[in-house]
Motif scaffolding. Sequence first.
Motif, mmCIF file in Angstrom:
data_model
loop_
_atom_site.group_PDB
_atom_site.id
_atom_site.type_symbol
_atom_site.label_atom_id
_atom_site.label_comp_id
_atom_site.label_asym_id
_atom_site.label_seq_id
_atom_site.Cartn_x
_atom_site.Cartn_y
_atom_site.Cartn_z
ATOM 1 N N GLU A 132 39.772 47.289 32.924
ATOM 2 C CA GLU A 132 39.697 47.012 34.715
ATOM 3 C C GLU A 132 40.693 45.591 34.907
ATOM 4 N N SER A 133 41.500 45.744 35.454
ATOM 5 C CA SER A 133 42.540 44.299 35.881
ATOM 6 C C SER A 133 41.439 43.249 36.449
ATOM 7 N N PHE A 134 40.441 43.581 37.244
ATOM 8 C CA PHE A 134 39.545 42.698 37.691
ATOM 9 C C PHE A 134 38.179 43.180 37.778
ATOM 10 N N GLY A 135 37.769 43.949 38.456
ATOM 11 C CA GLY A 135 36.437 44.525 38.382
ATOM 12 C C GLY A 135 35.570 44.147 39.567
ATOM 13 N N LEU A 136 36.057 44.441 40.904
ATOM 14 C CA LEU A 136 35.461 44.368 42.236
ATOM 15 C C LEU A 136 34.261 44.825 42.004
ATOM 16 N N VAL A 137 33.902 46.010 41.629
ATOM 17 C CA VAL A 137 32.632 46.592 41.940
ATOM 18 C C VAL A 137 31.613 46.060 41.105
ATOM 19 N N THR A 138 32.198 45.698 39.849
ATOM 20 C CA THR A 138 31.185 44.663 39.063
ATOM 21 C C THR A 138 30.695 43.403 39.613
ATOM 22 N N VAL A 139 31.589 42.682 40.442
ATOM 23 C CA VAL A 139 30.780 41.503 40.965
ATOM 24 C C VAL A 139 29.832 41.943 42.219
ATOM 25 N N GLU A 140 30.352 43.064 43.058
ATOM 26 C CA GLU A 140 29.829 43.441 43.895
ATOM 27 C C GLU A 140 28.314 43.849 43.394
ATOM 28 N N ALA A 141 28.122 44.509 42.389
ATOM 29 C CA ALA A 141 26.990 45.018 41.783
ATOM 30 C C ALA A 141 25.989 43.723 41.351
ATOM 31 N N MET A 142 26.782 42.857 40.767
ATOM 32 C CA MET A 142 26.141 41.420 40.315
ATOM 33 C C MET A 142 25.547 41.008 41.500
ATOM 34 N N SER A 143 26.172 40.932 42.667
ATOM 35 C CA SER A 143 25.615 40.036 43.711
ATOM 36 C C SER A 143 24.431 40.477 44.100
ATOM 37 N N MET A 144 24.078 41.535 44.103
ATOM 38 C CA MET A 144 22.828 42.302 44.333
ATOM 39 C C MET A 144 21.615 42.300 43.342
ATOM 40 N N GLY A 145 22.022 41.748 42.235
ATOM 41 C CA GLY A 145 21.127 41.753 41.113
ATOM 42 C C GLY A 145 21.154 42.919 40.273
ATOM 43 N N CYS A 146 22.281 43.700 40.311
ATOM 44 C CA CYS A 146 22.483 44.703 39.484
ATOM 45 C C CYS A 146 23.041 44.287 37.991
ATOM 46 N N VAL A 147 22.267 44.377 36.868
ATOM 47 C CA VAL A 147 22.754 43.834 35.751
ATOM 48 C C VAL A 147 23.896 44.858 35.332
ATOM 49 N N PRO A 148 25.246 44.270 35.049
ATOM 50 C CA PRO A 148 26.051 45.037 34.288
ATOM 51 C C PRO A 148 25.994 45.234 32.907
ATOM 52 N N VAL A 149 26.277 46.372 32.319
ATOM 53 C CA VAL A 149 26.223 46.722 30.760
ATOM 54 C C VAL A 149 27.548 47.600 30.708
ATOM 55 N N GLY A 150 28.399 46.980 29.867
ATOM 56 C CA GLY A 150 29.692 47.794 29.632
ATOM 57 C C GLY A 150 30.300 47.057 28.588
ATOM 58 N N TYR A 151 31.738 47.639 28.666
ATOM 59 C CA TYR A 151 32.909 47.328 27.536
ATOM 60 C C TYR A 151 33.239 45.956 27.646
ATOM 61 N N ALA A 152 33.256 45.237 26.619
ATOM 62 C CA ALA A 152 33.981 43.901 26.724
ATOM 63 C C ALA A 152 35.688 44.079 26.482
ATOM 64 N N GLU A 153 36.082 44.565 27.701
ATOM 65 C CA GLU A 153 37.413 44.854 27.855
ATOM 66 C C GLU A 153 38.042 44.284 29.209
ATOM 67 N N GLY A 154 39.174 44.106 29.314
ATOM 68 C CA GLY A 154 39.913 43.735 30.651
ATOM 69 C C GLY A 154 39.173 42.818 31.485
ATOM 70 N N GLY A 155 39.156 42.771 32.586
ATOM 71 C CA GLY A 155 38.569 41.928 33.617
ATOM 72 C C GLY A 155 37.180 41.870 33.546
ATOM 73 N N THR A 156 36.445 42.807 32.916
ATOM 74 C CA THR A 156 35.064 42.793 32.823
ATOM 75 C C THR A 156 34.747 41.725 31.963
ATOM 76 N N ARG A 157 35.461 41.438 30.915
ATOM 77 C CA ARG A 157 34.960 40.537 29.615
ATOM 78 C C ARG A 157 35.227 38.972 30.512
ATOM 79 N N ASP A 158 36.009 38.920 31.490
ATOM 80 C CA ASP A 158 36.185 37.633 32.324
ATOM 81 C C ASP A 158 34.962 37.281 33.014
ATOM 82 N N ILE A 159 34.478 38.313 33.552
ATOM 83 C CA ILE A 159 33.512 38.349 34.789
ATOM 84 C C ILE A 159 32.205 38.031 34.168
ATOM 85 N N VAL A 160 31.782 38.973 33.134
ATOM 86 C CA VAL A 160 30.510 39.010 32.556
ATOM 87 C C VAL A 160 30.275 37.791 31.415
#
Length: 416
Positions: A269-297
């Motif tokens: 993911e270049s950024f991961g808008l859905v990831t930060v949207e989910a995080m904002s509502m307390g939904c814990v991300p579990v995912g791959y340490a790749e792309g923008g996800t690695r920067d966000i989480v």
Amino acid sequence: MNSKKGAHISPKSKVVWLVGYLGGRGVTVVVEQAAKAVAALSAHDIHIVCVHELPEDFCPIPGVTLHDLKLPRDDDEVACRGLYAWIKQEQPDVVLYNDIPTVEALWPYLPSEVRAIGVLHDVAFGWRRPFIEYQKALNGVAAVSPFVMDALKKDLTSYSGVLRTIDNGTEYPDSVERAAPQGSLHLLFFGAIDRQKGAYDLPSVIRACRRLGLACSLSIIGGEADDLKEEIAQVAGPIEVNWLGRLPRKECFEQLVNCDVLLSLSRGESFGLVTVEAMSMGCVPVGYAEGGTRDIVISGESGVLVPLCDLEGIAAAVQTLDQDRERWQQMSRAASQRAREVYSLEAMGQRYLNLIESVMGSEVAVERCDFSNFRMPRKKYRRYATYVPASVRKRINQIVACSPRLENFLRKYKGV
């Protein structure tokens, strides 16, 4: 022709975001939110120009003037000339380009008094190429995440303009204090139903969860695909799977607050808008340490990241959160706090405002050509799409997708 302005920054300058269309997800949401945020933070005159299409039912954006040029998608020269005519008439001080391939050739022909900023939203070479070729015409270059900037920096080693990473952000509903889940965890996949986004990893994740004896349910937001739906139905067993299709943004947040774990399976993911949207509502991300996800989480603090396509690792991380609900609650709070502080609408707006004012105050000269000499360059990066039949390209994509690392490697060179 070299162009250089003094360092005077007007307290009210005309700033224009250029985008192909509005009303979707991804880049269009970023443009809407960025313009809205800068309008709220400054006295600048903020505009969004839809080069191709503005939906008739599109809602007004507070503090932002919208324009619909209705220029053709299939005639780049007409689109370039039409946009140039609008710019000459409206005389903006700053323009920000956002993923509009049809008008990239205009960059070196902009009026010398206009400050131009290119905003890069993807690492694929087809998107990076105009930044490389036309870098001397750009007063500023921005990337939407450190992941994208890392790819771009290698191409712009001699660039002398303003170069910034502008992490995306967005507007959220009010925060919710979430208690530890009672009963089985509710998992969520949120994104386009394609292989790059990781949707086709879901059957294997479900199998891995079942092998661990996890009692959970799964909701899927983002569309449907008959082949994937059938495969998931065959492996789900006791795991309840709800396909919610595409939802309006407001309804997405209503679902997010009721989900416990986001399966963030994007392969790059270049950024991961859905990831930060989910995080904002307390939904814990579990995912791959790749792309923008690695920067966000921040793994272990605001979520859990595992190596690319470590499907057993994804299931094990979910199991750990299932067995330690106090840890889940700590991560839920940390995820919400990080999203709302680092990736908020105001934070993104301030980053854009700093970029705009740095560009306006820069003394670095750019090279522009007289528009009377404008000629469309020969297209160099669409031969694959032009000469290889769609059915063959689809089969090639399916084969490449079987190796995510190869897929990520080739994606960086897409458009060569």
